[in-house]
Write a protein that holds these residues in place. Structure first.
Motif, mmCIF file in Angstrom:
data_model
loop_
_atom_site.group_PDB
_atom_site.id
_atom_site.type_symbol
_atom_site.label_atom_id
_atom_site.label_comp_id
_atom_site.label_asym_id
_atom_site.label_seq_id
_atom_site.Cartn_x
_atom_site.Cartn_y
_atom_site.Cartn_z
ATOM 1 N N VAL A 93 0.845 -1.201 0.000
ATOM 2 C CA VAL A 93 0.000 0.000 0.000
ATOM 3 C C VAL A 93 0.875 1.244 0.000
ATOM 4 C CG1 VAL A 93 -1.685 1.329 1.332
ATOM 5 C CG2 VAL A 93 -1.982 -1.136 1.076
ATOM 6 N N ALA A 94 1.904 1.267 0.842
ATOM 7 C CA ALA A 94 2.815 2.418 0.909
ATOM 8 C C ALA A 94 3.543 2.602 -0.417
ATOM 9 C CB ALA A 94 3.804 2.226 2.049
ATOM 10 N N GLU A 95 3.971 1.498 -1.027
ATOM 11 C CA GLU A 95 4.663 1.568 -2.315
ATOM 12 C C GLU A 95 3.740 2.129 -3.402
ATOM 13 O OE1 GLU A 95 6.564 -1.514 -5.583
ATOM 14 O OE2 GLU A 95 6.533 -2.105 -3.474
ATOM 15 N N ALA A 96 2.498 1.652 -3.427
ATOM 16 C CA ALA A 96 1.536 2.134 -4.434
ATOM 17 C C ALA A 96 1.204 3.605 -4.213
ATOM 18 C CB ALA A 96 0.268 1.295 -4.384
ATOM 19 N N ASN A 97 1.065 4.016 -2.963
ATOM 20 C CA ASN A 97 0.762 5.415 -2.665
ATOM 21 C C ASN A 97 1.959 6.323 -2.872
ATOM 22 O OD1 ASN A 97 -1.937 4.975 -2.050
ATOM 23 N ND2 ASN A 97 -1.496 4.545 0.096
ATOM 24 N N GLY A 98 3.193 5.767 -2.887
ATOM 25 C CA GLY A 98 4.406 6.546 -3.071
ATOM 26 C C GLY A 98 4.690 6.906 -4.517
ATOM 27 N N GLY A 156 5.048 -8.901 -22.313
ATOM 28 C CA GLY A 156 5.938 -8.256 -21.355
ATOM 29 C C GLY A 156 5.397 -7.030 -20.657
ATOM 30 N N SER A 157 4.106 -6.933 -20.437
ATOM 31 C CA SER A 157 3.563 -5.799 -19.679
ATOM 32 C C SER A 157 3.776 -6.041 -18.186
ATOM 33 C CB SER A 157 2.076 -5.616 -19.964
ATOM 34 O OG SER A 157 1.875 -5.213 -21.301
ATOM 35 N N HIS A 158 4.216 -5.007 -17.490
ATOM 36 C CA HIS A 158 4.457 -5.074 -16.054
ATOM 37 C C HIS A 158 3.455 -4.162 -15.349
ATOM 38 C CE1 HIS A 158 8.510 -7.030 -16.238
ATOM 39 N NE2 HIS A 158 8.438 -6.558 -17.474
ATOM 40 N N TYR A 159 2.776 -4.683 -14.339
ATOM 41 C CA TYR A 159 1.811 -3.923 -13.545
ATOM 42 C C TYR A 159 2.332 -3.837 -12.110
ATOM 43 C CZ TYR A 159 -1.342 -4.931 -17.435
ATOM 44 O OH TYR A 159 -1.915 -5.021 -18.679
ATOM 45 N N ASP A 160 2.029 -2.751 -11.418
ATOM 46 C CA ASP A 160 2.473 -2.625 -10.034
ATOM 47 C C ASP A 160 1.470 -3.271 -9.086
ATOM 48 O OD1 ASP A 160 0.404 -0.754 -9.816
ATOM 49 O OD2 ASP A 160 1.723 0.958 -9.523
ATOM 50 N N THR A 161 1.671 -3.101 -7.782
ATOM 51 C CA THR A 161 0.827 -3.754 -6.789
ATOM 52 C C THR A 161 -0.608 -3.250 -6.821
ATOM 53 O OG1 THR A 161 1.534 -2.152 -5.130
ATOM 54 C CG2 THR A 161 2.737 -4.239 -5.241
ATOM 55 N N ALA A 162 -0.848 -2.086 -7.433
ATOM 56 C CA ALA A 162 -2.200 -1.555 -7.570
ATOM 57 C C ALA A 162 -2.823 -1.917 -8.913
ATOM 58 C CB ALA A 162 -2.194 -0.033 -7.392
ATOM 59 N N GLY A 163 -2.157 -2.771 -9.703
ATOM 60 C CA GLY A 163 -2.683 -3.190 -10.997
ATOM 61 C C GLY A 163 -2.574 -2.112 -12.061
ATOM 62 N N ARG A 164 -1.650 -1.162 -11.862
ATOM 63 C CA ARG A 164 -1.463 -0.071 -12.824
ATOM 64 C C ARG A 164 -0.327 -0.418 -13.769
ATOM 65 N NH1 ARG A 164 -1.060 4.441 -8.162
ATOM 66 N NH2 ARG A 164 0.691 3.038 -7.719
ATOM 67 N N ILE A 165 -0.492 -0.102 -15.046
ATOM 68 C CA ILE A 165 0.527 -0.399 -16.042
ATOM 69 C C ILE A 165 1.732 0.492 -15.800
ATOM 70 C CG2 ILE A 165 -0.530 1.158 -17.755
ATOM 71 C CD1 ILE A 165 1.457 -2.062 -18.464
#
Length: 190
Positions: A93-98, A156-165
């Motif tokens: 959560v902190a990583e996604a909000n950062g 090769g698409s990479h998404y973050d912990t919030a499911g954002r490209i």
């Protein structure tokens, strides 16, 4: 002349002082019959376009999220497509909000993608927005990509912990379907 007057009176029916011809009644009856016939033809055609019972049964699904541990994700099925339900850790959560939202290709914050009061529960469709492959990262031991979220092995698409490209050819974030919490432990999707 007497014949014309007799014909005129027999061709008219007096009603409240105004004369109506029998032909007007026939015209109204014919138009009414055509309207009823048209409705009788269109009604079955329109009703056959309604979804069948099996489609209506799959229009929503309920998921019990009480068994999902912090940091764990599960796969479910919604409308014959994979659905990812992930309980984020405090670090995720902190990583996604950062992340600066304006630096993203499809700018959305984690708060935009989750429900208020359930900011640690991310629910997304498990379909890559590039060409429809199923990304990895929901099951234990799967590759999660460079940003710790999901990785689509097709292109090769990479998404973050919030499911954002974050990297790759996918144009948008993983889709967040309509959902609501019916209780603290049950989510209805759809």
């Amino acid at each position: 002349m007497a014949e014309t007057a007799a014909t005129a009176t027999t061709d008219q029916i007096e009603h409240d002082g105004e004369g109506y011809r029998r032909r007007d009644f026939i015209d109204i009856a014919a138009v009414s019959a055509a309207g009823i016939g048209g409705a009788a033809v269109l009604l079955p055609l329109i009703s056959q376009m309604s979804p069948s019972k099996d489609v209506l049964a799959e229009s929503s699904t309920e998921i019990d999220v009480s068994a999902i541990e912090i940091g764990q994700a599960i796969k479910a099925v919604f409308r014959k497509q994979p659905l990812f339900v992930r309980r984020l850790t405090a670090a995720e959560v902190a990583e996604a909000n950062g992340v600066a939202v304006d630096s993203l290709r499809d700018p959305e914050s984690l708060a935009d993608r989750t429900k208020e009061g359930h900011g640690d529960m991310l629910i997304t469709m498990g379909v890559c927005t590039h060409l429809g492959c199923v990304p990895l990262g929901a099951a234990e031991g799967e590759v999660r990509g460079e940003f710790g979220g999901y990785f689509c092995p097709c292109h090769g698409s990479h998404y973050d912990t919030a499911g954002r490209i974050r990297k790759g050819p996918a144009p948008t974030n993983l889709e967040v379907p309509e959902y609501e919490f019916t209780s603290d432990t049950v989510v209805r999707v759809g």
